[in-house]
Write a protein that holds these residues in place. Structure first.
Motif, short mmCIF file in Angstrom:
data_model
loop_
_atom_site.label_atom_id
_atom_site.label_comp_id
_atom_site.label_asym_id
_atom_site.label_seq_id
_atom_site.Cartn_x
_atom_site.Cartn_y
_atom_site.Cartn_z
N SER A 1 16.10 -4.00 2.42
CA SER A 1 15.31 -2.97 1.73
C SER A 1 15.46 -3.15 0.22
O SER A 1 16.57 -3.26 -0.29
CB SER A 1 15.77 -1.57 2.15
OG SER A 1 15.13 -0.57 1.37
N LYS B 1 11.74 -3.57 4.21
CA LYS B 1 11.12 -2.53 3.38
C LYS B 1 11.04 -3.02 1.94
O LYS B 1 12.04 -3.47 1.37
CB LYS B 1 11.94 -1.25 3.44
CG LYS B 1 11.38 -0.07 2.66
CD LYS B 1 12.38 1.07 2.60
CE LYS B 1 12.70 1.60 4.00
NZ LYS B 1 13.69 2.71 3.93
N ARG C 1 9.29 -1.56 -1.72
CA ARG C 1 8.51 -0.55 -2.45
C ARG C 1 8.67 -0.81 -3.94
O ARG C 1 9.78 -0.73 -4.47
CB ARG C 1 9.00 0.86 -2.10
CG ARG C 1 8.75 1.27 -0.66
CD ARG C 1 9.45 2.55 -0.31
NE ARG C 1 9.23 2.95 1.08
CZ ARG C 1 9.95 3.85 1.74
NH1 ARG C 1 10.97 4.45 1.12
NH2 ARG C 1 9.67 4.16 2.99
N SER D 1 8.05 -4.24 7.63
CA SER D 1 7.27 -3.19 8.29
C SER D 1 6.86 -2.06 7.35
O SER D 1 5.95 -1.31 7.65
CB SER D 1 8.09 -2.60 9.45
OG SER D 1 9.30 -2.03 8.97
N ASP D 2 7.55 -1.96 6.22
CA ASP D 2 7.27 -0.85 5.28
C ASP D 2 6.99 -1.47 3.91
O ASP D 2 7.88 -2.02 3.26
CB ASP D 2 8.49 0.08 5.21
CG ASP D 2 8.23 1.32 4.37
OD1 ASP D 2 7.30 1.31 3.53
OD2 ASP D 2 8.98 2.31 4.53
N ARG E 1 3.90 -1.74 9.36
CA ARG E 1 3.62 -0.49 10.07
C ARG E 1 3.23 0.63 9.09
O ARG E 1 2.41 1.47 9.42
CB ARG E 1 4.86 -0.05 10.87
CG ARG E 1 5.22 -0.94 12.02
CD ARG E 1 6.46 -0.43 12.76
NE ARG E 1 6.82 -1.29 13.87
CZ ARG E 1 6.30 -1.18 15.10
NH1 ARG E 1 5.42 -0.22 15.36
NH2 ARG E 1 6.67 -2.01 16.05
N TYR E 2 3.87 0.60 7.95
CA TYR E 2 3.66 1.67 6.97
C TYR E 2 3.26 1.04 5.65
O TYR E 2 4.01 0.26 5.07
CB TYR E 2 4.93 2.50 6.80
CG TYR E 2 5.52 2.95 8.12
CD1 TYR E 2 4.86 3.86 8.92
CD2 TYR E 2 6.74 2.42 8.57
CE1 TYR E 2 5.38 4.24 10.15
CE2 TYR E 2 7.26 2.80 9.79
CZ TYR E 2 6.58 3.71 10.58
OH TYR E 2 7.09 4.09 11.77
N SER F 1 1.63 1.76 1.77
CA SER F 1 1.29 2.75 0.74
C SER F 1 0.77 2.04 -0.50
O SER F 1 1.38 1.09 -1.00
CB SER F 1 2.51 3.60 0.37
OG SER F 1 2.15 4.52 -0.64
N ASP G 1 11.68 6.69 12.39
CA ASP G 1 11.22 5.85 11.27
C ASP G 1 9.92 6.39 10.70
O ASP G 1 9.71 6.41 9.48
CB ASP G 1 11.02 4.40 11.74
CG ASP G 1 12.34 3.69 11.98
OD1 ASP G 1 13.39 4.23 11.57
OD2 ASP G 1 12.33 2.60 12.59
N TRP H 1 9.38 7.95 6.92
CA TRP H 1 8.34 7.45 6.01
C TRP H 1 7.48 8.60 5.51
O TRP H 1 7.15 8.67 4.32
CB TRP H 1 7.50 6.39 6.73
CG TRP H 1 6.39 5.85 5.87
CD1 TRP H 1 6.49 4.92 4.88
CD2 TRP H 1 5.01 6.21 5.94
NE1 TRP H 1 5.26 4.67 4.32
CE2 TRP H 1 4.32 5.45 4.94
CE3 TRP H 1 4.26 7.08 6.73
CZ2 TRP H 1 2.95 5.54 4.74
CZ3 TRP H 1 2.89 7.19 6.53
CH2 TRP H 1 2.25 6.43 5.54
#
Length: 929
Positions: A161, A189, A191, A214-215, A236-237, A239, A357, A361
């Motif tokens: 992450s 992950k 971000r 996945s994120d 999966r996620y 943004s 999960d 999120w």
């Protein structure tokens, strides 16, 4: 073990011996975990505790306290270095550099989670040698470069992450994203915030080299390649909240084919109804589309009632977020507003990782969007904040994710603020937080051992406490004690926010003593000594809180006892930040305002460099600083020694310059500038100096002010100046008579009218004429000035007479013989009394001058002098006893009786003189008891 931590046991029989440990919301210790320490010679031997129990104690402490506990003995030092205590590390509150990293490296072999702040910390991360690091989260990342990020990921290939934001990563490019993809194959992950351009090459590298990703979130970016994102099939996620320039037709055609896409966040973008419909109808896997604060979507009112997306949830400002999330779960009996609590309970029993999960999120992206929206504070969201926003933030504060908790607390602190500069908040929003139990939740967070949570919770409490009802609730829930405790924190950010909370709470008179009793005064003073340089936020809040507390007589003594005078003077002398200077000067002004009840006024004046610093601050470029410094000098000038010391420090010249420059300033500055000159002019030497330095013209200008407080203080200063005949002549020559006449007849302030009348009486009782003759002039000048003085005199006496008559009931004086019964004298006194005049203190020379004025051949001056002496001797006046003593010591009673009996004394003056005699007798009788 070489040292022991002991506590005496209670010797009283029949009482259980209980080991009391601090309570922390995140870490609980069950009764089974606690093993009572053994007794050794009547003391508790803490060294007998089992190692597991000591380790549990360590987990309840922040890093600084862990270090303190570990320094107790060798055994505990070894326990403090246990790898289980170093699986996570939050470096944000600390100055983290290469040398600190090297000292921590031996403990970080099993470090998994790391949070840091700023580029210096980022550059030093590799020196921790934490090769097993799984999660890295950083903020204040504006200066972090591609080279730094590439170096971090190259040394930590096990990363799962990586989060950088929410502030923009302005110097990070797609090259660094490619480095992340190449170096971190286990990444799940990612971000990132504020990347200028996210290219197709960077995204495709992630798709190719990070099969478990996945994120994925690209927040507030300028450009992203929409088609390339459709190739990250593992995601999966996703943004893209706040990202601009998205081609929604391309995005919807690419992303709806992502086979695992469960959650999509497009909040704060320009997405429209067409793209939203495409995502919700075409994507087979998509469950939730979050589109909060999307103005294009919200402008299409026909979309609001749309209910055609079966099995899909749309979260927007026009939907009910709680209802939408509740629809995801099979149990429909739960109230939608309780859905987060229901899921957290469910999480304890079912252990469904997919749902957990997904909800984690949801928590993260909603908290992120709500904070960003609150920071922008767009118009038209009041209804959302009141019906949903506040409740969402309060629910999210109970998340198991620390960053979600922090962000939600920050959101609460932010969304209530309307105007930062004027500390103005939305009362409806603040009370919505209070109504939903938010104060108790925030205080629980503030009691956490995690300093990040302490800081953000304290900030929210501080902002909310601007509202008086919320402040009352905070106090009732024990918040004052909690904030006073946090103000003692060695973490500067925590202490700063706690001091801010105490500052806002101390506005309420009912909270001042509670803050003092909780140890808040000492904590605030200690803050100033702990961070005297380079920590302006802490110092401004601490000085501001002390300024509020110093306004209370009892608390002002606490401030002085705790070393507050020295601390505040140190700030006034040394700090260059205007906010700190302003609050330090205000605090000194309030400390000096209790001259009759304590010795703080003298103490401030005696503090080395205090008066010089305040005089210097009157020359500040910042109006608020000048205003508070002038106010402090005004209060300090009530002390005789201070008055002369201020003059020696250059106060006369500085204040005259200030008065000359404040014609267009705020009324607060004008009032204090005139007030400080009024206070200094009590001394005749200072009065002469003020006139000589050019203080008369600006005071006349301020006397013309429409603001009551301004022209009242200016009238007081001119009254004092007019005692000196040279100044009196200056006032006439500078056109002061019309200004004083206007005040005497037109001001709504009785005090302003009174002092203007007294100034005019001083000017035309004959002494100024003698002075004018003494200094001599040429014959032509003498003739012209004589004519102007005669005209000014006639105008002044006419208005003095009219002023005095406004305080007399004409019916009393209609009969040929005026009664002097006690009842009649009491009626006249009641009608004539100016309540505020009781606060004026005159010198022996001034009292003597009014007595002498009773001998003046002009009947108007006689009546004015008698009226003045009546005001100064009325029982109950603050300085009445002082004035009576001056008159008795001067033997004035005999002359007063003569004047009261004389046929030459005007009727009004006779009555007033009889009242003065009665006042003298009253005080004499009281003093003999």
């Amino acid at each position: 073990m070489s040292r022991r931590v002991r506590r005496k046991l209670e010797e009283e029989k029949g009482k259980d011996k209980v080991v009391v440990l601090p309570s922390y919301p995140e870490t609980s210790i069950s009764n089974e975990d606690l093993v009572a320490p053994q007794l050794l010679h009547g003391f508790v031997d803490w060294t007998s505790l089992p190692y597991d129990t000591v380790l549990q104690l360590f987990t309840c402490l922040n890093y600084r306290d862990r270090a303190s506990l570990a320094s107790t003995c060798k055994t505990w030092r070894c326990l403090g270095a246990s790898s289980c205590l170093w699986s996570s590390l939050d470096l944000r509150p600390h100055k983290f550099d290469a040398s600190m990293a090297a000292s921590l490296a031996s403990r970080c072999v099993n470090l998994h989670n790391l949070r840091f702040r700023g580029v210096e910390s980022a550059d030093s991360l590799i020196h921790l040698k934490a090769r097993n690091l799984l999660e890295v989260s950083g903020d204040y990342c504006r200066k972090i470069t591609d080279a730094t990020l590439s170096m971090i990921v190259a040394r930590h290939e096990a990363l799962e992450s990586l989060q950088l934001g929410p502030d923009f990563c302005e110097k990070i490019t797609s090259d660094a994203i490619k480095a992340v993809a190449f170096c971190c194959p286990k990444l799940k992950k990612l971000r990132l915030s504020g990347i200028r351009d996210v290219t197709s090459e960077a995204i495709e590298a992630l798709a190719k080299h990070c099969p478990q990703l996945s994120d994925l979130g690209f927040f507030d970016c300028l450009n992203i390649d929409e088609e390339a994102l459709g190739k990250v099939v593992s995601v999966r996620y996703l943004s893209v909240a706040g990202t601009s320039n998205i081609k929604w037709s391309t995005a919807s055609n690419s992303w709806d084919k992502l086979p695992k896409l469960t959650g999509l966040d497009v909040s704060r973008t320009d997405i429209g109804p067409t793209a939203v419909s495409r995502f919700l109808t075409s994507s087979q896997s998509l469950k939730v589309l979050c589109a909060l604060n999307c103005h294009v979507l919200e402008e299409d009112t026909s979309f609001f009632s749309s209910n055609r997306f079966k099995g899909k949830v749309l979260l927007a400002l026009f939907t009910n977020v709680f209802d939408g999330l509740a629809s995801i779960f099979a149990d429909k009996t739960k109230k939608p507003k309780d859905i987060f609590a229901y899921w957290r309970e469910l999480m304890k029993t079912t252990k469904d990782k997919t749902v957990d999960d997904f909800m984690h999120w949801i928590e993260w992206i909603i908290s992120h969007t709500l904070l960003r929206t609150a920071e922008c504070n767009p118009q038209g969201l009041d209804d959302f904040w009141l019906t949903q926003g506040a409740a969402l933030l309060l629910n999210l504060m109970q998340s198991s994710q620390e960053d979600v908790q922090e962000r939600s607390a920050t959101g609460l602190a932010t969304f209530v603020v309307i105007d930062d500069e004027n500390a103005s908040i939305d009362c409806g929003r603040a009370e919505a937080v209070m109504k939903d139990g938010g104060i108790r939740l925030l205080l629980e967070l503030a009691k956490s051992w995690r300093e990040g949570l302490q800081s953000e919770a304290a900030k929210a409490i501080a902002n909310l406490s601007v509202n008086a009802n919320v402040a009352k609730s905070v106090a009732e829930e024990g918040g004052i004690k909690i904030l006073a405790g946090l103000a003692k924190s060695m973490n500067r950010l925590v202490a700063e926010e706690a001091a801010g909370g105490l500052w806002n709470l101390s506005v309420g008179e009912e909270h001042k003593n509670a803050i003092a009793q909780a140890g808040g005064v000492k904590a605030l003073v200690d803050l100033i000594f702990r961070w005297p340089n380079g920590c302006d936020g802490v110092l401004e809040r601490a000085a501001g809180a002390l300024a509020n507390l110093a306004a209370d007589d009892k608390c002002s003594m606490e401030v002085a006892t705790a070393g507050g005078v020295h601390a505040l003077v140190m700030l006034a002398r040394n700090c260059k930040y205007e906010g700190v200077q302003e609050q330090a000067a205000r605090a000194l002004a309030n400390l000096a305002a209790h001259g009759d009840s304590n010795n703080n006024n003298a103490a401030v004046g005696q503090e080395a460099g205090a008066l010089e610093a305040l005089v210097q601050l009157t020359q500040s470029l910042h109006e608020g600083v000048r205003q508070e410094a002038a106010g402090a000098l005004w209060n300090l000038s009530f002390d005789d020694k201070n008055r002369e010391s201020i003059a020696v420090a250059g106060g006369v010249e500085a204040l005259v310059v200030l008065a000359q420059s404040c014609s267009n300033a705020s009324t607060g500055l004008q009032e204090r500038a005139a007030g400080a000159l009024w206070g200094l002019s009590v001394s005749e030497a200072n009065s002469v100096a003020i006139g000589r330095e050019g203080g008369v013209p600006p005071l006349i200008a301020l006397a013309r002010s429409e603001a009551e407080d301004v022209h009242e203080t200016a009238a007081g200063a001119l009254w004092n100046l007019a005692f000196n005949p040279g100044n009196a002549l200056r006032i006439v020559e500078e056109g002061g008579v019309p200004a004083l006449v206007h005040l005497c007849s037109s001001s709504v302030s009785k005090m302003a009218r009174f002092m203007a009348a007294l100034a005019l009486a001083y000017m035309f009782d004959g002494r100024m004429d003698e002075y004018a003759l003494m200094i001599g002039t040429s014959s032509s000048e003498s003739t012209s000035k004589s004519i102007s003085l005669d005209g000014a005199r006639n105008m002044a006496l006419k208005h003095i007479e009219a002023f005095v008559l406004t305080f007399i009931d004409p019916h009393i004086f209609e009969s040929p013989v005026v009664s002097s019964t006690p009842t009649m004298l009491a009626q006249v006194t009641e009608r004539a009394r100016i309540q505020e005049a009781g606060h004026l203190r005159c010198s022996g020379a001034e009292i003597g001058r009014f007595v002498t004025m009773l001998r003046n051949p002009d009947s108007t001056l006689k009546a004015c002098a008698a009226f003045a002496l009546l005001q100064f001797t009325i029982p109950g006046g603050r300085h009445a006893m002082h004035h009576v003593s001056l008159m008795q010591n001067g033997g004035e009673s005999r002359f007063l009786r003569s004047a009261a009996a004389s046929a030459k004394t005007p009727r009004e003056a006779k009555i007033f003189t009889k009242i003065i005699l009665r006042n003298l007798e009253h005080h004499q009788a009281e003093s003999s008891i």
